[in-house]
Structure formats: C-alpha cells, structure tokens
Design a protein around this motif. Structure first.
Motif, short mmCIF file in Angstrom:
data_model
loop_
_atom_site.label_atom_id
_atom_site.label_comp_id
_atom_site.label_asym_id
_atom_site.label_seq_id
_atom_site.Cartn_x
_atom_site.Cartn_y
_atom_site.Cartn_z
N GLN A 660 12.40 12.51 -4.94
CA GLN A 660 11.72 13.43 -4.57
C GLN A 660 11.01 14.19 -5.71
O GLN A 660 9.61 14.85 -5.43
N LYS A 661 11.45 13.92 -6.77
CA LYS A 661 10.96 14.46 -8.09
C LYS A 661 9.85 13.51 -8.71
O LYS A 661 9.32 13.72 -9.93
N GLN A 662 9.73 12.35 -8.15
CA GLN A 662 8.85 11.35 -8.72
C GLN A 662 7.64 10.87 -7.68
O GLN A 662 7.40 9.93 -7.32
N LEU A 663 7.03 11.85 -7.17
CA LEU A 663 5.96 11.71 -6.06
C LEU A 663 4.90 10.77 -6.48
O LEU A 663 4.28 10.18 -5.81
N GLU A 664 4.64 10.85 -7.71
CA GLU A 664 3.51 10.17 -8.24
C GLU A 664 3.71 8.60 -8.31
O GLU A 664 2.68 7.80 -8.48
N VAL A 665 4.87 8.12 -8.04
CA VAL A 665 5.00 6.58 -8.03
C VAL A 665 4.75 6.07 -6.63
O VAL A 665 4.66 5.05 -6.42
N ALA A 666 4.74 6.91 -5.51
CA ALA A 666 4.79 6.56 -4.06
C ALA A 666 3.12 6.57 -3.58
O ALA A 666 2.48 6.94 -4.49
N GLN A 667 3.04 5.82 -2.71
CA GLN A 667 1.53 5.97 -2.10
C GLN A 667 1.35 6.95 -1.12
O GLN A 667 2.32 7.41 -0.30
N LYS A 668 0.49 8.01 -1.26
CA LYS A 668 0.16 9.21 -0.70
C LYS A 668 -0.75 8.92 0.25
O LYS A 668 -1.81 8.57 0.20
N ARG A 669 -0.45 9.34 1.54
CA ARG A 669 -1.42 9.12 2.60
C ARG A 669 -1.61 10.52 3.26
O ARG A 669 -0.72 11.21 3.59
N TYR A 670 -2.74 10.83 3.80
CA TYR A 670 -3.10 11.83 4.72
C TYR A 670 -3.28 11.34 6.37
O TYR A 670 -3.31 10.24 6.27
N LEU A 671 -3.15 12.13 7.23
CA LEU A 671 -3.13 11.83 8.51
C LEU A 671 -4.33 11.83 9.15
O LEU A 671 -5.20 13.13 8.85
N LYS A 672 -4.73 11.09 10.17
CA LYS A 672 -5.81 11.18 11.20
C LYS A 672 -5.51 11.59 12.42
O LYS A 672 -6.28 12.50 13.05
N ARG A 673 -4.17 11.26 12.99
CA ARG A 673 -3.95 11.94 14.25
C ARG A 673 -2.32 11.97 14.25
O ARG A 673 -1.55 11.21 13.68
N VAL A 674 -2.08 13.14 15.15
CA VAL A 674 -0.44 13.28 15.42
C VAL A 674 -0.49 13.12 17.10
O VAL A 674 -1.02 14.05 17.53
N ILE A 675 0.31 12.44 17.51
CA ILE A 675 0.36 12.18 18.81
C ILE A 675 1.96 12.41 19.22
O ILE A 675 2.67 11.47 19.25
N PRO A 676 2.47 13.66 19.60
CA PRO A 676 3.76 13.81 20.23
C PRO A 676 3.72 13.05 21.82
O PRO A 676 2.95 12.95 22.24
N HIS A 677 5.14 12.73 21.91
CA HIS A 677 5.22 12.19 23.48
C HIS A 677 4.80 13.33 24.42
O HIS A 677 5.35 14.41 24.46
N PRO A 678 4.07 12.92 25.51
CA PRO A 678 3.64 13.99 26.30
C PRO A 678 4.67 14.77 27.20
O PRO A 678 4.47 15.77 27.55
N ASN A 679 5.88 14.20 27.12
CA ASN A 679 7.00 14.51 28.12
C ASN A 679 8.25 15.07 27.21
O ASN A 679 9.35 15.28 27.34
N TYR A 680 7.84 15.37 25.87
CA TYR A 680 8.81 15.92 24.91
C TYR A 680 9.34 17.17 25.68
O TYR A 680 8.58 18.09 26.01
N ASN A 681 10.72 17.57 25.61
CA ASN A 681 11.31 18.80 25.91
C ASN A 681 11.66 19.59 24.95
O ASN A 681 12.78 19.14 24.45
N GLU A 682 11.15 20.52 24.47
CA GLU A 682 11.54 21.22 23.16
C GLU A 682 13.08 21.83 23.49
O GLU A 682 13.51 22.50 22.54
#
Length: 831
Positions: A660-682
């Motif tokens: 976690q202290k070497q984030l620069e070596v990873a591929q960083k991506r942003y998100l286009k969509r977030v889709i939770p399951h429609p029947n999720y029960n919190e």
C-alpha cells in the motif's frame, strides 16, 4: 464487513526403383555364331555369382557395423575439475589469462593432466585435451576443463574413473618438469551447459561491491541460448556474500536456470544451488562462499525469456557478524542461528555451540529447520543436539532436551547443496517439568493446556488429542479422539476412522441418503432438481438432454452432469467449450494479513484489487474478472454521511498492487459505473455483491490477471480448501496491513454454519474459516476474493461479506456465493 474507517519431424519418402533387365536374341542363320554365344553366357553366370557374393558381403559388413560398431559411436564428454598445486606460490599475474605466467603454468597443468589420464586405462584411450580456465589462491588451485571422446558403452566406466581420481595418492616430491600437487577433483559437466553459446564475464574487484546482472537487465529480457558466467574473487581471508535483489526466471529449471558454485569452475560436486522461477524480496535469496571465490552461471534455452536478475557480490571478512557461529551461550534463555540465516548458509561449515544454564535447571532447544539435508539420513548437512541429529524440514517448536545443565549443538554442512538453515531458541527448565505451564507432546513439542482435547491436532502428532474424555458437545471417535460436533455428517472424515460420518441418515426403504444426511425418495435422484440441497442426488446421472440448474451447459447446448467440469484440463463438452478458459485464474509465478495469515508474494494473487476512496486510503477489496470489470461487495458501495460511494467518481482502483506504500507501481484506474445487486439487503447482507466497470480497460501483465468465474452449477463442497486475501485489519479492531496478506481456510457445511451464526445464513451465502479461531477476513478485506483452486486455475468462489467479529472461535467468515450470481454477472457485463 463494513469498510474500514481508516484504513511446438519430417521423414522423406522412399524413392526406391525397380530395374527390369531384358535380353533380346536377333534371328541368325549361322549356327556356329549361335554356339559362340554360349561361352559368354557361362561367364555372365560366373560374374553374377561374384557380384552377388560381393553384394552379400557388403550387406553383411553394413549390418555388422550398424549393430556393433555404430552403437559405440563416440560422444563428447566434458569434465570440469580443479588441481591443488602445492609447489607454487600464487602470483598476481595468474589472474590474467593473457600473462606469460598464466600460460606457462597452464601448460604444466595440461601436461600433468595428460600424464594422470595416461596412467588410467579407462581414460587414456579416449582423452583429447584439457584447458585451464582460472587459478586461485591456496597455494595455487588450477581450474580446468578436460575433453574426452567416449563410446556410448564406456561412458559409465569413464565417469567412474574420473570420480576415482580424487582418491588416488599423488606425487609429493618435485620432479623435473612436473608439478607437486596433492589433490585432483573432477565431475561431468551438466549437458545443458554444453549446448549453449558461451559468453564469459569475470570480476576481480575485491575492494567494493560487484554488480552481477543478467544481460540487458533491466531494460530487456535475457537473451536466448546463452551461457553467461561470472567468476567472483575477493582477497584472502574473506568470503563472498551474494545477495539477489531481483530474481525472475522461467519456472522450469530444465529451460533457464542460475547455478551458484563454491568454485571458479562449474564443478557439480561444488554446486551450492540451482535456482529458477521467481523470488520476491520477502523471500530473500542469498549465498555465501566458504572461501574467497564463487562462480555464478546463467543458462538459457531458445525460448521463454524473462527479465532476469540483479545481485550484489560483497566482500565480507570471515567471522564477521552474521557469518560467524559457535561459541558458549549462557543464561536461562537465548537465540542462535546458522550462518547467514535466513539466507543460505555456506558450504564446508562446522559450528559448535555449548549452552550452559544454572546448575539446578536443564536445557531445552526449540529449533525451526529448513531443508537441512535428507530426513532420516542426515549424512550431508545436519544439526546435532547432543546425540540427536536433525535434518530435512523439521517442524517449528521441535523440542530437544538435555539431562544436564549443559548442551552441545553442532551444525555441519558438506561441500555442496546448501539451504536456509535454522533458527533456534534455548531455555532452561526444571527436570520434572520440561514444558512449564504447557502440555508436553509425544514429539516433545509444548502446547497450551487449553488446546488439549479440543479436536484439533495442535502437537502435530495428535498426542494432545489422545486419551481424551469427550463431553456431550464433542464427537467421540472410535479411535479415542474427540472432534467438534459441527464436523459431524459434513462429508469430511475428521476422526480418521469415519466415526463422524456414520449414522448420518436413517432412511426408510425406497429412500436415498443424501451427502448431507437428508433422506429423499429414490425416484428423486437424477430428476434434474437439487432435492438434497447439496446436489448429491444429481451426481453421476449420465447424459442429459435437458439442462437443470445443477448441470453445466456447453455452448452447443449439451448438458454435462460431471461436477465442476469447466477448466479442469479434461474435455467434457464435445465442442470443447468447457475448456475455453483463456488465461483466467493462472498465476505467472511459481510459489512457495488477513487475520492469522502471512505476507503474500508479489504477483501471487494477480486478480486482487485495492479500492481507494479517491485521493484517500484503501477501504475495500475487489477481483478482476475481465479487462473492463471488477467484482466487489455491495456493502462497500453504499453511501454514507460523508461520501457517495455509490457513485463511480468517488473511487480509484489499484490493480497489480502489493504494498500500500508503493501505489506508483500499480495500474490505477477510475470507474465508469458501479452496479450493486438490486436485491442487496443492507440489514442481512443477503445478495452482497456489486460490479464495477473501469473507465479504461486494464492491461494484463504477470501481476494483473483475471480470476475465473464459476458457472451457475459450480459447487464448492464443505471441506474445500480456499484462500482469502486482502489488506484488511490483521486483528479485530486493528489497523490495515501494508503488504497484501493471504490465509488458507476451508468451506464449512451450511447447516452447521447457520447454527453457529444464529440462523442468519441464506442460500446465497458461503461460510469459510477455521473454527478454532485465529484465521479470518476482517475490516478492509470486504469485497475481496475467496479463491478456490481447480488444478492450475483459481476460481472466484465467493466475495468477502460479513462476520461476527474477526477470527473468533466457532465464528466463520461469511461470503457471497458467486455461482448464485453468475447469470446476473453475465447479464450485466457479458463476461
């Protein structure tokens, strides 16, 4: 669990021809002329016989050659060795192969070798020539390569004769034109090192560290068909410490490998190690010589080139801190290790420790050994504690005691093949109580009394589980052991005598016993429905024409009743679609904290993703299922008072991350969509799964790969070993891990789990853990993968969801069952 608050031959065709010979007689009126023709006819017959005899002799000769002489065609045999010359003092000029001094002594060595071989009948007939490769100090050691042309039938005899040279007595008086020497050692050259193009590199810089790198590292992969050697030397009285900072070769040592020798020539009797594959900085690879020389050899084949390695060779004074060993140890407790631990100990080493404690107390040594020699023999490398020898891989907390207040410990290594060694502690104890406040196992390990008769093999030899009186909450096994009641009738033989799997179902006539103990009607077997609840009634049912939820459906519509047929290496579908798996679930590397876990190796879990709140910290895990899509937990993407986690703009995903202290070596991506399951029960965490679409596709590498998605019919039965990974808290209420953690658990029977979790388990939840406690997922691991192996591939069995605390006894982790959501994932992502 809630997000963390902070944290690949051609044979030509035969062209034989049949020749027809025709003789035509022309009409003739002179009978005398006709009679003249009879003479040549007889001559022709005689000539024919002669020709036939010659042909027959030729064929016989060819057959004799083929079946006798050809089988003894000579092959090239090369032998590396060294000669210890006692009549010479080492000169600096011997370091330079072009110097007159080097060449003069080299000629003498070659002459001496020819004389030695000429006196050995098994060698004299086949010897060709020798070449001196290098000299080193002590007085002078000559390293040479000898060439022989040997019939195949005599190879074993020549090998034996070469090996016996070491046992011969050599001249000890100086003769005119000869050298005085007392030892000759040789061994056959590894054939893999003869078929390569040779490239040589020498380093003789003892006053500063030497950089040893594979060719073109780090910008390009190492070249094909190459032999590269580094001869490393230091000043007398010192040794060489070789530490690999990066090591990344092909996994198969038969293809590409590195060999390290305690010598200046590739003498197999002086090899310290042969290595290939990948070693991470968390698994340090380092060697130390017994003298002031070392040879490092890289051999590659024609394909599959990898980045290579980088190492530093350092001159170290013999006996310096970390390299010295032995002595007297006093006090009531202490620690000691083999030289260079946890890296590889040097060859030709002997260390002796004398441990002394107070007169009224006795000694105990608890040692953790790592591949020191061959278990049971202990002839090569070993540790001897008083009269007991230890070698091979010895379990942690191996206890060896003494009957007095003094103990002798000896560590010995021979001239080849080294390993990591050992780390040991010693402590004193009262003679009547070798395990103060603990239980003494039969194998002399000490464990807590609380672990006695708890159903778990804590000693390693099960002695803590023998002679127990089982209470009503335990299964009383016929072999005298007690096992937790929740393992009863789960399909796993926990007792070892199947006591826990007996009397699991008392079914009536016409009924069938399911694997989980449930009784169903016999006519319900193979009816296409999961009547048992564990699919055991739909196993081994033969071909089907109609697919049900428990069947695997091929792309051509064919139904397979075999359990989990996809990507198992066997073609079950006639169209082969069950093996159309791509690269999912494959690891690039060959391998050797989730609560109770350990550091993962770089690239060991290439589908693991770290989800960060944008410009902030890690809060959840996820899994890569394609270039565009991730799977995580629905509860990770629920809005809270501060952050709208349901919105893609709130997130950034790090793929290929390890620290976690070497984030620069990873591929960083942003998100286009977030889709939770429609029947999720919190409230109940039912349907706790979500999908994330990446704004830009990810580039797959050795450390970034997708995990395989199981089909809707895929079954992960109770007892299956699975892995949990993540950067979550390493203890309940603790902070998150810096380095990716891994832990091994097993899937728990759903009925048992529902009972343990007070009826909160739904059909879309999977339970996994170690019910004795100590291993579990925790805050920050949410959304991460529950990975299950099916041969070489890993499948996404579940998604980290929730639990009652972390790593508590009888409280397993709860995971969203991925096969239950396979249709939804396909609908949303096309994957």
């Amino acid at each position: 669990m809630d997000p963390m608050d902070a944290g690949m031959r051609y044979t030509p065709k035969s062209s034989d021809r049949d020749w027809d010979q025709a003789v035509t007689f022309l009409p003739a009126t002179d009978s005398a002329k006709l009679e003249k023709k009879k003479g040549p006819g007889r001559v022709g017959a005689i000539l024919g016989v002669v020709v036939f005899a010659c042909v027959l002799a030729l064929i016989t000769g060819l057959l004799v050659w083929h079946f006798h002489f050809r089988k003894d065609q000579k092959t090239l045999k090369m032998y590396n060795g060294y000669m210890h010359i006692t009549s010479q003092e080492f000169q600096a000029a011997y370091e330079n192969p072009n110097s007159t001094e080097f060449q003069t002594l080299a000629k003498q060595v070659v002459t001496q070798l020819r004389d030695i071989y000429s006196k050995t009948p098994a060698l004299s007939k086949y010897y060709v020539d020798s070449t001196v490769q290098a000299f080193s100090q002590g007085s002078v050691v000559a390293y040479y390569l000898s060439e022989f042309h040997v019939p195949a039938s005599q190879e074993a005899a020549v090998d034996s004769a070469i090996s016996s040279l070491e046992n011969l007595k050599y001249q000890r008086s100086l003769q005119s034109g000869s050298l005085m020497f007392d030892r000759v050692v040789a061994s056959a050259v590894d054939p893999r090192m003869l078929r390569k193009r040779s490239k040589f590199s020498a380093n003789t810089q003892p006053n500063r560290p030497i950089l040893v790198e594979s060719p073109d590292f780090p910008n390009f992969p190492y070249p094909s068909n190459t032999l590269v050697q580094w001869q490393l030397k230091t000043e007398p009285g010192n040794v060489i410490q070789l530490d690999f900072q990066t090591f990344y070769l092909e996994n198969e040592c038969k293809n590409d490998f590195v060999k390290v020798y305690d010598s200046l020539a590739a003498i197999e009797s002086r090899i310290m190690a042969e290595k290939c594959g990948y070693y991470s900085p968390n698994d340090p690879l380092g060697f130390i010589s017994s003298g002031n020389i070392m040879l490092v050899t890289l051999v590659t084949n024609e394909e599959g080139n990898y980045p290579g390695f980088r190492a530093m060779a350092t001159q170290v004074a013999r006996g310096s801190q970390g390299m010295s060993c032995g002595g007297t140890l006093k006090g009531n407790s202490g620690t000691f290790t083999s030289p260079n631990y946890p890296k590889y100990y040097p060859p030709n080493t002997r260390c002796e420790w004398t441990i002394e404690v107070r007169q009224l107390l006795f000694n105990a040594v608890s040692a953790f050994m790592m591949s020191v020699g061959q278990p049971g023999l202990c002839q090569n490398d070993y540790v001897q504690v008083n009269e007991e020898k230890l070698c091979g891989s010895v379990s942690a907390n191996k206890l060896v005691t003494s009957s007095s207040n003094e103990m002798k410990v000896v560590f010995y290594s021979d001239g080849s093949l080294v390993d990591r060694g050992f780390n040991a502690t010693f402590s004193s104890f009262e003679p009547t109580n070798p395990c103060p406040d603990k239980f003494l196992c039969n194998n002399k390990r000490c464990v807590s009394h609380d672990l006695r008769c708890d159903g778990w093999n804590d000693c390693g030899d099960s002695s803590d589980e023998k002679g127990c009186k089982c209470d009503s909450s335990m299964i009383s096994c016929r072999n005298g052991m007690c096992k937790p009641m929740f393992w009863k009738c789960d399909g796993i033989d926990d007792c070892g005598d199947r006591t826990d799997e007996m009397n699991c179902a008392s079914c009536k006539a016409g009924e069938l016993a399911c694997g989980n103990g449930k009784c169903i009607l016999e006519k319900q077997k193979c009816d296409g429905r999961d009547d048992c609840g564990d699919k055991s009634d739909e196993v081994d049912c033969g071909p089907k024409t109609v697919c049900t939820a428990s069947n695997y459906k091929c792309k051509n519509g064919e139904c397979i009743t075999k359990q989990n047929p996809e990507c198992d290496g066997e073609k079950d579908c006639t169209d082969g679609s069950d093996e159309d798996c791509g690269d999912c679930g494959l690891k690039a590397f060959k391998f050797s904290r989730v609560v109770g876990g350990q550091d993962a190796v770089v690239g060991e879990w290439p589908w693991q993703v770290s989800l960060h709140i944008k410009n902030s910290i890690h809060v959840c895990g996820a899994s890569i299922i394609s270039e565009h899509w991730l799977v995580t937990a629905a509860h990770c993407v629920q809005d809270d008072a501060k952050v709208r986690l349901s919105q893609p703009g709130s997130w950034e995903a790090y793929l290929g991350l390890h620290d976690q202290k070497q984030l620069e070596v990873a591929q960083k991506r942003y998100l286009k969509r977030v889709i939770p399951h429609p029947n999720y029960n919190e409230y109940t965490f039912d349907n706790d799964i979500a999908l994330m679409e990446l704004e830009q596709p990810v580039t797959f590498t050795d450390t970034i790969r997708p995990i395989c998605l199981p089909s809707a019919s895929y079954d992960f039965p109770a007892g299956t070993t699975v892995w949990i990974t993540g950067w979550g808290a390493t203890r309940e209420g603790g902070s998150g891990a810096k380095v990716l953690q891994k832990a091994q658990v097993r899937i728990i029977n759903s009925t048992v789990c529902d009972s343990l979790m007070d009826g909160q388990i739904t059909s879309r939840m999977t339970c996994a853990g170690v019910l004795s406690g100590g291993v579990d997922a925790c805050q920050g691991d949410s959304g991460g993968p529950l990975s299950s192996s099916n041969g070489e591939r890993m499948f996404l069995a579940g998604v980290v969801s929730w639990g009652d605390g972390c790593a508590r006894r009888n409280k397993p982790g709860i995971y969203s069952t991925v096969p239950k959501f396979r249709a939804w994932i396909k609908e949303m992502t096309g994957v």
